[in-house]
Design a protein around this motif. Sequence first.
Motif, PDB file in Angstrom:
ATOM      1  N   LYS A 275       0.827  -1.204   0.000  1.00 12.76           N
ATOM      2  CA  LYS A 275       0.000   0.000   0.000  1.00 12.76           C
ATOM      3  C   LYS A 275       0.859   1.252   0.000  1.00 12.76           C
ATOM      4  O   LYS A 275       1.781   1.407   0.787  1.00 12.76           O
ATOM      5  CB  LYS A 275      -0.918  -0.001   1.226  1.00 12.76           C
ATOM      6  N   GLY A 276       0.534   2.186  -0.903  1.00  8.12           N
ATOM      7  CA  GLY A 276       1.220   3.471  -0.942  1.00  8.12           C
ATOM      8  C   GLY A 276       2.444   3.512  -1.828  1.00  8.12           C
ATOM      9  O   GLY A 276       2.996   4.576  -2.071  1.00  8.12           O
ATOM     10  N   VAL A 277       2.912   2.349  -2.321  1.00  8.25           N
ATOM     11  CA  VAL A 277       4.094   2.339  -3.193  1.00  8.25           C
ATOM     12  C   VAL A 277       3.676   2.711  -4.610  1.00  8.25           C
ATOM     13  O   VAL A 277       2.796   2.085  -5.191  1.00  8.25           O
ATOM     14  CB  VAL A 277       4.785   0.957  -3.179  1.00  8.25           C
ATOM     15  N   ILE A 278       4.327   3.739  -5.170  1.00  4.76           N
ATOM     16  CA  ILE A 278       3.947   4.264  -6.477  1.00  4.76           C
ATOM     17  C   ILE A 278       5.072   4.065  -7.496  1.00  4.76           C
ATOM     18  O   ILE A 278       6.233   4.355  -7.219  1.00  4.76           O
ATOM     19  CB  ILE A 278       3.627   5.776  -6.389  1.00  4.76           C
ATOM     20  N   ILE A 279       4.707   3.553  -8.675  1.00  3.46           N
ATOM     21  CA  ILE A 279       5.647   3.481  -9.798  1.00  3.46           C
ATOM     22  C   ILE A 279       5.446   4.732 -10.635  1.00  3.46           C
ATOM     23  O   ILE A 279       4.370   4.954 -11.199  1.00  3.46           O
ATOM     24  CB  ILE A 279       5.420   2.223 -10.642  1.00  3.46           C
ATOM     25  N   GLN A 280       6.489   5.566 -10.703  1.00  2.00           N
ATOM     26  CA  GLN A 280       6.380   6.842 -11.403  1.00  2.00           C
ATOM     27  C   GLN A 280       6.675   6.679 -12.887  1.00  2.00           C
ATOM     28  O   GLN A 280       7.262   5.679 -13.319  1.00  2.00           O
ATOM     29  CB  GLN A 280       7.351   7.861 -10.799  1.00  2.00           C
ATOM     30  N   GLN A 281       6.300   7.698 -13.669  1.00  2.00           N
ATOM     31  CA  GLN A 281       6.589   7.658 -15.099  1.00  2.00           C
ATOM     32  C   GLN A 281       7.867   8.413 -15.436  1.00  2.00           C
ATOM     33  O   GLN A 281       8.305   8.441 -16.577  1.00  2.00           O
ATOM     34  CB  GLN A 281       5.431   8.254 -15.895  1.00  2.00           C
ATOM     35  N   ARG A 282       8.487   9.046 -14.412  1.00  2.00           N
ATOM     36  CA  ARG A 282       9.752   9.757 -14.644  1.00  2.00           C
ATOM     37  C   ARG A 282      10.730   9.441 -13.520  1.00  2.00           C
ATOM     38  O   ARG A 282      10.349   9.001 -12.434  1.00  2.00           O
ATOM     39  CB  ARG A 282       9.548  11.263 -14.751  1.00  2.00           C
ATOM     40  N   CYS A 283      12.014   9.630 -13.810  1.00  2.00           N
ATOM     41  CA  CYS A 283      13.049   9.372 -12.820  1.00  2.00           C
ATOM     42  C   CYS A 283      13.749  10.682 -12.466  1.00  2.00           C
ATOM     43  O   CYS A 283      14.083  11.476 -13.348  1.00  2.00           O
ATOM     44  CB  CYS A 283      14.052   8.353 -13.344  1.00  2.00           C
TER      45      CYS A 283
ATOM     46  N   GLN B 107      13.087  10.032   7.114  1.00  2.00           N
ATOM     47  CA  GLN B 107      12.215  10.702   6.153  1.00  2.00           C
ATOM     48  C   GLN B 107      12.694  10.466   4.726  1.00  2.00           C
ATOM     49  O   GLN B 107      11.894  10.291   3.812  1.00  2.00           O
ATOM     50  CB  GLN B 107      12.138  12.195   6.462  1.00  2.00           C
ATOM     51  N   PHE B 108      13.999  10.443   4.532  1.00  2.00           N
ATOM     52  CA  PHE B 108      14.549  10.181   3.193  1.00  2.00           C
ATOM     53  C   PHE B 108      14.290   8.740   2.775  1.00  2.00           C
ATOM     54  O   PHE B 108      13.833   8.477   1.657  1.00  2.00           O
ATOM     55  CB  PHE B 108      16.052  10.465   3.172  1.00  2.00           C
ATOM     56  N   THR B 109      14.572   7.788   3.668  1.00  2.00           N
ATOM     57  CA  THR B 109      14.416   6.374   3.297  1.00  2.00           C
ATOM     58  C   THR B 109      12.943   6.010   3.115  1.00  2.00           C
ATOM     59  O   THR B 109      12.599   5.236   2.217  1.00  2.00           O
ATOM     60  CB  THR B 109      15.061   5.458   4.357  1.00  2.00           C
ATOM     61  N   ASN B 110      12.070   6.547   3.959  1.00  2.00           N
ATOM     62  CA  ASN B 110      10.636   6.265   3.803  1.00  2.00           C
ATOM     63  C   ASN B 110      10.114   6.774   2.466  1.00  2.00           C
ATOM     64  O   ASN B 110       9.273   6.127   1.831  1.00  2.00           O
ATOM     65  CB  ASN B 110       9.844   6.919   4.947  1.00  2.00           C
ATOM     66  N   PHE B 111      10.629   7.923   2.025  1.00  2.00           N
ATOM     67  CA  PHE B 111      10.160   8.497   0.771  1.00  2.00           C
ATOM     68  C   PHE B 111      10.565   7.634  -0.420  1.00  2.00           C
ATOM     69  O   PHE B 111       9.739   7.345  -1.291  1.00  2.00           O
ATOM     70  CB  PHE B 111      10.699   9.919   0.600  1.00  2.00           C
ATOM     71  N   ILE B 112      11.831   7.221  -0.479  1.00  2.00           N
ATOM     72  CA  ILE B 112      12.269   6.442  -1.643  1.00  2.00           C
ATOM     73  C   ILE B 112      11.667   5.044  -1.643  1.00  2.00           C
ATOM     74  O   ILE B 112      11.552   4.417  -2.702  1.00  2.00           O
ATOM     75  CB  ILE B 112      13.811   6.359  -1.765  1.00  2.00           C
TER      76      ILE B 112
ATOM     77  N   ASN C  80      26.154   4.787   6.087  1.00  2.00           N
ATOM     78  CA  ASN C  80      25.225   3.837   6.733  1.00  2.00           C
ATOM     79  C   ASN C  80      23.841   3.943   6.115  1.00  2.00           C
ATOM     80  O   ASN C  80      23.145   2.941   5.946  1.00  2.00           O
ATOM     81  CB  ASN C  80      25.163   4.114   8.238  1.00  2.00           C
ATOM     82  N   LEU C  81      23.447   5.177   5.778  1.00  2.00           N
ATOM     83  CA  LEU C  81      22.149   5.402   5.144  1.00  2.00           C
ATOM     84  C   LEU C  81      22.075   4.713   3.786  1.00  2.00           C
ATOM     85  O   LEU C  81      21.026   4.209   3.374  1.00  2.00           O
ATOM     86  CB  LEU C  81      21.924   6.908   4.986  1.00  2.00           C
ATOM     87  N   ARG C  82      23.196   4.646   3.101  1.00  2.00           N
ATOM     88  CA  ARG C  82      23.253   4.081   1.745  1.00  2.00           C
ATOM     89  C   ARG C  82      23.239   2.550   1.738  1.00  2.00           C
ATOM     90  O   ARG C  82      22.815   1.934   0.752  1.00  2.00           O
ATOM     91  CB  ARG C  82      24.510   4.596   1.039  1.00  2.00           C
TER      92      ARG C  82
END
Length: 386
Positions: free
Chosen positions: A130-138, A156-161, A186-188
Amino acid sequence: MKILAIDDQKLVLIPLEIRLKELGYEVVTETNALTGIALFSSFQPDLVIVDLNMPIVSGMEVVKHIRNIKKSTTPIMILSGNTDDSMIIQGFDLGINDYMKKPLSLLEVCARVKRLIGAPEAKNKDINYKGVIIQQRCVGVVIPCYNEEKRLLSNQFTNFIEKNSGYHLCFVNDGSKDKTLEVLNNLRKGREEFITVYNCEKNGGKGEAVRQGMLHMAKKEDLDYIGFLDADLSTDLSDFDDLVSTIENSDYKIVSGSRISRMGANINKESAREIISLTINFIIRKILSMDFKDTQCGAKIFKKDVIEISFGEKFVTQWIFDVEIFRRITLHFGLKKAKQILCEKPLKRWVHTDGSKLSMKDSVKIIGQLGQIAWFYNKKKQIKKD
């Protein structure tokens, strides 16, 4: 059950591949349509998922190869941002089984895959998409970081991607003296396809960090747009996505966020800083000969064809490089054209965050740097005329 997914943008394929594999499907992905055509014969998939708008060989050519040359009845699903009715009709005339328009929900994609070829026995039947979107642009986003060890809002960054496919974040460590680089690395971890850490050993200032990051990201062929955003997320990622939607659906080449032009929005700022900002902005409008209300907002998105124009050369000033970007655009395209390709988009939310690097004294120094910009680019304009 085997699925072959073909799309020239890897950022779109990765979340699709992960989710389908979790459901128990065997998945092979390919960014090159010609290689994808060859894989069809060797892999012998039960379903082909293909994008239409790909360079050199289009998705429609892949469909024609499967139906007309291979005479195969293998189910074909198209995922595309192309909304042209004639293309959709052509696809169904050729025998495709489903056509889904991006952006779209990953939950819906998985449901339609199950409808076409059934569902394998999977251990992870209760996965929530739920909530995961496949976009048409990168989109590439550069985030300059200097001593952000304690302020970086990693979640906030990881949740968004995780929720928005098609985003690649490039964190630029600007010679930080604390543990920012360690935090970024570590984030990467585990997100290497979606996060880049670009390390500058010496502190060069925000403008140079953004410049280096933008030029680095411009080398990635699968990105449609590239922008930058402050690490403190004073402009949040959902508002940044609104800027992307604006440039995606227009002829603008640069869309800049504005903290001022949105009356009644949730804009919080210290009053003294606001007075100085408004004074500086008045001077900036005179230099640019444009009615920009807020050049200094740290959220901007660019089409790739203006990246070199905007960031190719080092900036003259340390803090107000944004003004230099717009000045470079007016010099290159002319004032009339520049006004047509630049857009200022009001933000729904912007909050001044404690710990910002510019002091009141620094803000006053900006006026002197504006004088530098006026002199330098007027001289450059004169040389161009000669």
